[in-house]
Structure formats: structure tokens, C-alpha cells
Design a protein around this motif. Structure first.
Motif, PDB file in Angstrom:
ATOM      1  N   LYS A   1      -8.008   5.432   3.148  1.00 40.07           N
ATOM      2  CA  LYS A   1      -9.064   5.333   2.400  1.00 40.07           C
ATOM      3  C   LYS A   1      -8.827   5.218   0.892  1.00 40.07           C
ATOM      4  O   LYS A   1      -7.839   6.123   0.511  1.00 40.07           O
ATOM      5  CB  LYS A   1     -10.278   6.203   2.652  1.00 40.07           C
ATOM      6  CG  LYS A   1     -10.028   7.543   2.324  1.00 40.07           C
ATOM      7  CD  LYS A   1     -11.288   8.465   2.451  1.00 40.07           C
ATOM      8  CE  LYS A   1     -10.988   9.905   1.968  1.00 40.07           C
ATOM      9  NZ  LYS A   1     -12.362  10.843   2.280  1.00 40.07           N
ATOM     10  N   PRO A   2      -9.346   4.320   0.099  1.00 40.62           N
ATOM     11  CA  PRO A   2      -9.033   4.329  -1.090  1.00 40.62           C
ATOM     12  C   PRO A   2      -9.109   5.596  -2.076  1.00 40.62           C
ATOM     13  O   PRO A   2     -10.136   6.229  -1.671  1.00 40.62           O
ATOM     14  CB  PRO A   2      -9.790   3.406  -1.830  1.00 40.62           C
ATOM     15  CG  PRO A   2     -10.447   2.321  -0.758  1.00 40.62           C
ATOM     16  CD  PRO A   2     -10.230   3.257   0.599  1.00 40.62           C
TER      17      PRO A   2
ATOM     18  N   ARG B   1       0.338   4.919   0.865  1.00 42.29           N
ATOM     19  CA  ARG B   1      -0.612   5.759   1.949  1.00 42.29           C
ATOM     20  C   ARG B   1      -0.047   7.170   1.940  1.00 42.29           C
ATOM     21  O   ARG B   1       0.992   7.321   2.432  1.00 42.29           O
ATOM     22  CB  ARG B   1      -0.736   5.175   3.061  1.00 42.29           C
ATOM     23  CG  ARG B   1      -1.839   5.573   4.178  1.00 42.29           C
ATOM     24  CD  ARG B   1      -1.875   4.715   5.071  1.00 42.29           C
ATOM     25  NE  ARG B   1      -2.661   3.357   4.907  1.00 42.29           N
ATOM     26  CZ  ARG B   1      -2.528   2.165   5.545  1.00 42.29           C
ATOM     27  NH1 ARG B   1      -2.058   2.121   6.776  1.00 42.29           N
ATOM     28  NH2 ARG B   1      -3.143   1.068   5.341  1.00 42.29           N
TER      29      ARG B   1
ATOM     30  N   THR C   1       0.918  -1.238  -0.007  1.00 40.18           N
ATOM     31  CA  THR C   1       0.091  -0.097   0.007  1.00 40.18           C
ATOM     32  C   THR C   1       0.851   1.307  -0.122  1.00 40.18           C
ATOM     33  O   THR C   1       1.792   1.390   0.750  1.00 40.18           O
ATOM     34  CB  THR C   1      -0.943   0.065   1.198  1.00 40.18           C
ATOM     35  OG1 THR C   1      -1.695  -1.018   1.144  1.00 40.18           O
ATOM     36  CG2 THR C   1      -1.899   1.261   1.075  1.00 40.18           C
TER      37      THR C   1
ATOM     38  N   GLU D   1      -3.817   4.582  -1.257  1.00 36.85           N
ATOM     39  CA  GLU D   1      -4.740   4.956  -0.024  1.00 36.85           C
ATOM     40  C   GLU D   1      -4.503   6.595   0.347  1.00 36.85           C
ATOM     41  O   GLU D   1      -3.227   7.091   0.204  1.00 36.85           O
ATOM     42  CB  GLU D   1      -4.856   4.493   1.095  1.00 36.85           C
ATOM     43  CG  GLU D   1      -5.371   3.156   1.025  1.00 36.85           C
ATOM     44  CD  GLU D   1      -5.397   2.049   2.182  1.00 36.85           C
ATOM     45  OE1 GLU D   1      -5.981   0.903   1.989  1.00 36.85           O
ATOM     46  OE2 GLU D   1      -4.819   2.616   3.336  1.00 36.85           O
TER      47      GLU D   1
END
Length: 219
Positions: A213-214, A151, A149, A178
Motif C-alpha cells: 500500500k502507498p 516495496r 516500485t 509501498e
């Protein structure tokens, strides 16, 4: 906060080398991990050691005579750090690698967490987007992880997030992207401000440690 140095602090580490030049190449890695009193052995003398005594074995070459889960062949630096976390936490695979990015005004902070363990941090000029792509490309080739991920701290700057998604994530669809609203997690900085001297790295750590959050591209 857990970091890779804390994991290694009470671990018994053996470093296996093929020649002295290989040992010199490990200087930076050993210094980064604070491996000062580590046993070092030439691969031809390996039979003299009781390998079950060691928690982790780092080798510059593949050791054909040993099949053990705690043997790590040093090739890619990030892969080595990830494997150290995986071995010392007794996992076959990591659940998630998170690259936290704080896009600051002049510098950007970068932090990498492997299942919540800090393995790497730095700050770069904000324009050095290639560094982020380089790190992500290296992480993307690591096989023993379920999710990766990116982020990113977000303050309503849709253009920046769009740029990151298009220039860094493009072609790596399996990397999750994200965003974290920095205003919502500002309180966490007070908890960790004594740990990080660099404010950009502090922000990146808070972002990496928070629930994201995406991101959906702006229209």
C-alpha cells in the motif's frame, strides 16, 4: 516461483563478442545465469550462424547488420537481466519492476522481480543504504517498463520508512513507494522457506510478492 534461470534453462542462447577480453568480462554474468553450454561467436563470424535457431542473442557490441527483437546489447547488468525476461516472455515492455526490501535487524534482504520473475537477490548490512540507492538508480534508467516500485517490509517503524523515502526515493518521483505489513504475510514464508537459504532474502521475496500500500510519511 519463476526465476530468470528457469526461463533460460531450455532457451537457446548465442553470445556475440568482439574480442576475448570482452568474453572474460562476461564470466560473472554467465556464471550467475548458469550459461555453461552456450554458443559463443566472434562478431565477424556471425554470418556463419543461423540466427533464427536462437531464442536470445546477447552481444557485447551493437550488431548493425541485425534487426531482431531477441538481440540484447550487454551494457548495464540489471538492464540485461530485465531485457532477458522481456524477450523470453515475448513482451515489448515490462509492466512492473519491484524491488523488495526486508529491513532486518542486522542485515537487509533485497529482491528484484520483473513481472513476477526473480532476477536478482542479495543481503547487505542494514547501514549500506547506498547499495539500495545504487540499484534503484540503475533500474530507474531502464526504458522498457511501465512502473517501478520499492516495496518495503513495515512493522510500524515510521522513522525507518521516512528515512528510506527521503534518502532513496527523493528525486525519483516516478518510483512508487509501498509498504507491506510483515505480520500479514508471515504465512508466505512457510511456502518458500525451502527455496531460499537466507532468511533476509526470503523475507524480501515475500515482501516483493505481496500487495503493498502507498506509504504516507508520518507526522
Amino acid at each position: 516461483m519463476r526465476d530468470i534461470k528457469n526461463l533460460l534453462r531450455n532457451s537457446k542462447v548465442l553470445i556475440v563478442i568482439g574480442d576475448y577480453k570482452e568474453y572474460l568480462k562476461l564470466d560473472k554474468l554467465m556464471a550467475f545465469l548458469s550459461l555453461k553450454d552456450t554458443e559463443v561467436v566472434h562478431i565477424e563470424d556471425l554470418a556463419k550462424f543461423n540466427l533464427s535457431f536462437f531464442d536470445i542473442i546477447l552481444s557485447t557490441r551493437k550488431i548493425d547488420c541485425i534487426e531482431a527483437d531477441n538481440v540484447i546489447v550487454i551494457k548495464n547488468t540489471f538492464h540485461t537481466l530485465l531485457d532477458i525476461v522481456r524477450v523470453l516472455t515475448n513482451k515489448e515492455r515490462l509492466s512492473r519492476i519491484v524491488l523488495g526490501l526486508d529491513p532486518g535487524a542486522s542485515k537487509s534482504g533485497i529482491v528484484i522481480l520483473a513481472d513476477g520473475v526473480l532476477i536478482y537477490s542479495c543481503s547487505i548490512n542494514r547501514e549500506a543504504i547506498g547499495k539500495i540507492r545504487e540499484i534503484l538508480s540503475s533500474l530507474a534508467t531502464y526504458k522498457n517498463v511501465d512502473k517501478i516500485t520499492l516495496r518495503v517490509g513495515f512493522q510500524g517503524l515510521d522513522v525507518l520508512a521516512d528515512f528510506l523515502k527521503e534518502s532513496v526515493i527523493e528525486g525519483n518521483d516516478f518510483i512508487e513507494f509501498e509498504v507491506v505489513n510483515e505480520a500479514d504475510v508471515k504465512w508466505m514464508k512457510d511456502i518458500y522457506k525451502e527455496v531460499f537459504n537466507d532468511p533476509d532474502i526470503l523475507s524480501a521475496f515475500v515482501i516483493a510478492s505481496s500487495k503493498g500500500k502507498p506509504y504516507e510519511k508520518s507526522t
